[in-house]
Design an enzyme around this catalytic site. Structure first.
Site, PDB file in Angstrom:
ATOM      1  N   GLU A 223       0.830  -1.217   0.000  1.00  0.00           N
ATOM      2  CA  GLU A 223       0.000   0.000   0.000  1.00  0.00           C
ATOM      3  C   GLU A 223       0.850   1.248   0.000  1.00  0.00           C
ATOM      4  O   GLU A 223       1.852   1.325   0.708  1.00  0.00           O
ATOM      5  CB  GLU A 223      -0.898  -0.018   1.248  1.00  0.00           C
ATOM      6  CG  GLU A 223      -2.230   0.646   1.027  1.00  0.00           C
ATOM      7  CD  GLU A 223      -3.072  -0.095  -0.015  1.00  0.00           C
ATOM      8  OE1 GLU A 223      -3.130   0.391  -1.156  1.00  0.00           O
ATOM      9  OE2 GLU A 223      -3.650  -1.133   0.315  1.00  0.00           O
TER      10      GLU A 223
ATOM     11  N   GLU B 278      -7.793   9.481 -15.451  1.00  0.00           N
ATOM     12  CA  GLU B 278      -8.029   9.781 -14.028  1.00  0.00           C
ATOM     13  C   GLU B 278      -7.141  10.935 -13.563  1.00  0.00           C
ATOM     14  O   GLU B 278      -7.574  11.819 -12.844  1.00  0.00           O
ATOM     15  CB  GLU B 278      -7.810   8.516 -13.183  1.00  0.00           C
ATOM     16  CG  GLU B 278      -7.965   8.761 -11.698  1.00  0.00           C
ATOM     17  CD  GLU B 278      -8.926   7.823 -10.968  1.00  0.00           C
ATOM     18  OE1 GLU B 278      -9.442   6.871 -11.564  1.00  0.00           O
ATOM     19  OE2 GLU B 278      -9.169   8.088  -9.770  1.00  0.00           O
TER      20      GLU B 278
ATOM     21  N   ASP C 265      -4.399   0.528  -9.773  1.00  0.00           N
ATOM     22  CA  ASP C 265      -5.840   0.303  -9.883  1.00  0.00           C
ATOM     23  C   ASP C 265      -6.246  -0.026 -11.316  1.00  0.00           C
ATOM     24  O   ASP C 265      -6.961  -0.997 -11.581  1.00  0.00           O
ATOM     25  CB  ASP C 265      -6.626   1.545  -9.424  1.00  0.00           C
ATOM     26  CG  ASP C 265      -6.355   1.876  -7.975  1.00  0.00           C
ATOM     27  OD1 ASP C 265      -5.644   1.091  -7.315  1.00  0.00           O
ATOM     28  OD2 ASP C 265      -6.844   2.920  -7.513  1.00  0.00           O
TER      29      ASP C 265
HETATM   30  P1  ADP Z   1     -13.294   4.620  -5.634  1.00  0.00           P
HETATM   31  O1  ADP Z   1     -12.545   4.541  -6.911  1.00  0.00           O
HETATM   32  O2  ADP Z   1     -12.473   4.249  -4.447  1.00  0.00           O
HETATM   33  O3  ADP Z   1     -14.588   3.887  -5.640  1.00  0.00           O
HETATM   34  P2  ADP Z   1     -13.393   7.394  -6.379  1.00  0.00           P
HETATM   35  O4  ADP Z   1     -13.783   8.605  -5.636  1.00  0.00           O
HETATM   36  O5  ADP Z   1     -12.040   7.332  -6.962  1.00  0.00           O
HETATM   37  O6  ADP Z   1     -13.656   6.158  -5.394  1.00  0.00           O
HETATM   38  O7  ADP Z   1     -14.409   7.148  -7.578  1.00  0.00           O
HETATM   39  C1  ADP Z   1     -15.808   7.194  -7.365  1.00  0.00           C
HETATM   40  C2  ADP Z   1     -16.430   7.989  -8.484  1.00  0.00           C
HETATM   41  O8  ADP Z   1     -16.382   7.250  -9.710  1.00  0.00           O
HETATM   42  C3  ADP Z   1     -17.905   8.259  -8.254  1.00  0.00           C
HETATM   43  O9  ADP Z   1     -18.087   9.403  -7.457  1.00  0.00           O
HETATM   44  C4  ADP Z   1     -18.382   8.486  -9.684  1.00  0.00           C
HETATM   45  O10 ADP Z   1     -18.037   9.769 -10.135  1.00  0.00           O
HETATM   46  C5  ADP Z   1     -17.553   7.486 -10.480  1.00  0.00           C
HETATM   47  N1  ADP Z   1     -18.290   6.202 -10.587  1.00  0.00           N
HETATM   48  C6  ADP Z   1     -17.897   4.990 -10.165  1.00  0.00           C
HETATM   49  N2  ADP Z   1     -18.822   4.038 -10.429  1.00  0.00           N
HETATM   50  C7  ADP Z   1     -19.834   4.661 -11.049  1.00  0.00           C
HETATM   51  C8  ADP Z   1     -21.110   4.248 -11.572  1.00  0.00           C
HETATM   52  N3  ADP Z   1     -21.525   2.979 -11.476  1.00  0.00           N
HETATM   53  N4  ADP Z   1     -21.894   5.194 -12.130  1.00  0.00           N
HETATM   54  C9  ADP Z   1     -21.488   6.468 -12.219  1.00  0.00           C
HETATM   55  N5  ADP Z   1     -20.322   6.923 -11.747  1.00  0.00           N
HETATM   56  C10 ADP Z   1     -19.497   6.047 -11.155  1.00  0.00           C
HETATM   57 MG    MG Z   2     -10.823   5.700  -7.433  1.00  0.00          MG
END
Ligand code: ADP
Ligand code: MG
Length: 395
Positions: A35, A169, A181
């Site tokens: 990590e 990203e 990731d």
């Molecule tokens: P993680 O990657 O840890 O889940 P992040 O903050 O990096 O958290 O990413 C989450 C974001 O990705 C959400 O707020 C949204 O903008 C986008 N996202 C992820 N999955 C979806 C989905 N199924 N529909 C729409 N947006 C999504």
């Molecule tokens: Mg993320």
């Protein structure tokens, strides 16, 4: 078709008044160990999950792009391939797309890299918790790569898909993350973990067999509010530590190039805080190599101990855990049948993982849930992790 694929497909039909040409999946991921080393040129050991994101999609011939998500509600986000080609890949241009900055960032990056992307419609539905450290963002990005590869017949390898997703990203969404990731969400395999060198991208699939134990994902359900700012602070501290170490006479490209023998040098060359940050990076990289060996030889007890040591280093040296992650991890470790537990992801909330004897799992889940609630006032979600196949896993 599973429930989530069906929901994506149904939303596609309602919104776009036709049937999708394709329905695809990309997994989320959990990092078993390694990590905060992926931006220090270290080794990580993630696996792709059966939880992830589904998309139903079809091509359009007029350049119009429309995106909709079951999970976000609202009208479809709309643009054109022409507009994407003219947008600078910076967060300011993509912020107005809301959640769709991720898939549109991927489309823009593909165009920027010379791939021919036209109009398309896509409806997505995720089975992952979002914003909890299981990489729903990378899952959505890689999924978009897989969809556009299929719709536009582009030649795209898993590694290219990972790098395009990472660029989207970083540049379009403005999240300065490492390569792990996107790489595992693109190239992970069911029933396998991956040992990945984040500097060279060389990688090895390791059969993920925990014998009579299983992996639990423990979501603290604490939003990772500090994660962004502290993440950038840690990256800057690591850069500064590397600069000072090299100024003191070493010649290293990354902190994780330093071996166990080099630890003493760090102690002498760095001030207190940077010394601890660098020590985490170096020792975590070493632990990850040992963990890969333990997984290969089926030594799950050692794997568990290395996970414990990883969490302690992230808590004491790297300081990215926080009250909730510590509470859930220590609650797990105190239970009979738990071989190891640690936070996973960026930290400051989000998820932890534990290796648990299968026959103890139910009582561990009950006890951890109760103790975590008593200590933090929050209700956690705990489930058994299953590995899943990534779209470029079989290439
Ligand atoms: P993680 O990657 O840890 O889940 P992040 O903050 O990096 O958290 O990413 C989450 C974001 O990705 C959400 O707020 C949204 O903008 C986008 N996202 C992820 N999955 C979806 C989905 N199924 N529909 C729409 N947006 C999504
Ligand atoms: Mg993320």
């Amino acid at each position: 078709m599973n429930e989530y694929a069906l929901r994506a497909s149904d939303l596609f039909k309602t919104c776009f008044r036709k049937s999708p040409e394709t329905v695809l999946f990309a997994p989320g991921r959990v990092n078993l160990i390694g990590e905060h080393v992926d931006y220090n040129g270290g080794r990580v050991m993630p696996c792709s999950l059966s939880l992830g994101t589904y998309a139903a999609a079809a091509r359009r011939n007029d350049g119009v792009i429309r995106l909709v998500s079951v999970d976000m509600g609202g009208a479809a986000v709309e643009t054109t391939s022409e507009e994407l080609a003219s947008l600078p890949c910076v967060p300011l241009s993509f912020a107005r797309f809301g959640w769709a900055e991720y898939p549109l960032g991927v489309a823009a990056k593909l165009i920027e890299n010379g791939f021919c992307i036209g109009g398309f419609e896509m409806a997505v539905c995720g089975s992952l918790p979002r914003g909890s450290g299981l990489s729903s963002s990378a899952s959505l990005e890689v999924l978009t790569c897989a969809v556009l590869k299929e719709l536009f017949f582009i030649r795209l390898t898993g590694e290219q898909a990972a790098l395009i997703s990472l660029a989207a990203e970083r540049d379009c969404a403005g999240v300065n993350c490492g390569v792990m990731d996107q790489f595992i969400c693109a190239k992970g395999r069911k029933d396998h973990a991956m040992l990945l060198d984040t500097h060279t991208l060389s990688n090895e699939y390791l059969p993920f067999d925990l014998k009579d134990a299983e992996l639990l994902i423990m979501n603290t359900n604490k939003p990772r509010r500090l994660a962004g700012s502290k993440y950038n602070e840690r990256r800057a501290e690591c850069e500064e530590a590397l600069r000072l170490i090299n100024a003191a006479g070493l010649d290293k490209k990354h902190l994780c190039d330093i071996t166990e023998e080099g630890l003493a040098f760090i102690e002498g060359a760095l001030p207190e805080t940077l010394r601890r940050r660098a020590r985490h990076a170096v020792t975590e990289n070493i632990r990850t190599l040992k963990a890969a060996e333990a997984l290969k030889t089926g030594d799950i007890v050692t794997l568990g101990k290395l996970m414990n040591a990883s969490h302690d280093s992230l808590k004491n040296d790297y300081e990215v855990t926080g009250k909730e992650l510590d509470s859930i991890v220590y609650a797990a470790r105190d239970q009979e049948g738990v071989l190891g537990a640690r936070m996973t992801g960026a930290g400051f909330g989000g998820c932890a993982i534990a290796i648990v004897k299968k026959d103890a799992a139910r009582s561990v889940i009950e006890s951890v849930t109760a103790r975590y609630k008593a200590e933090t006032g929050l209700t956690c979600s705990i489930y058994t992790a299953k590995t899943g196949e990534a779209p470029f896993g079989k290439e």
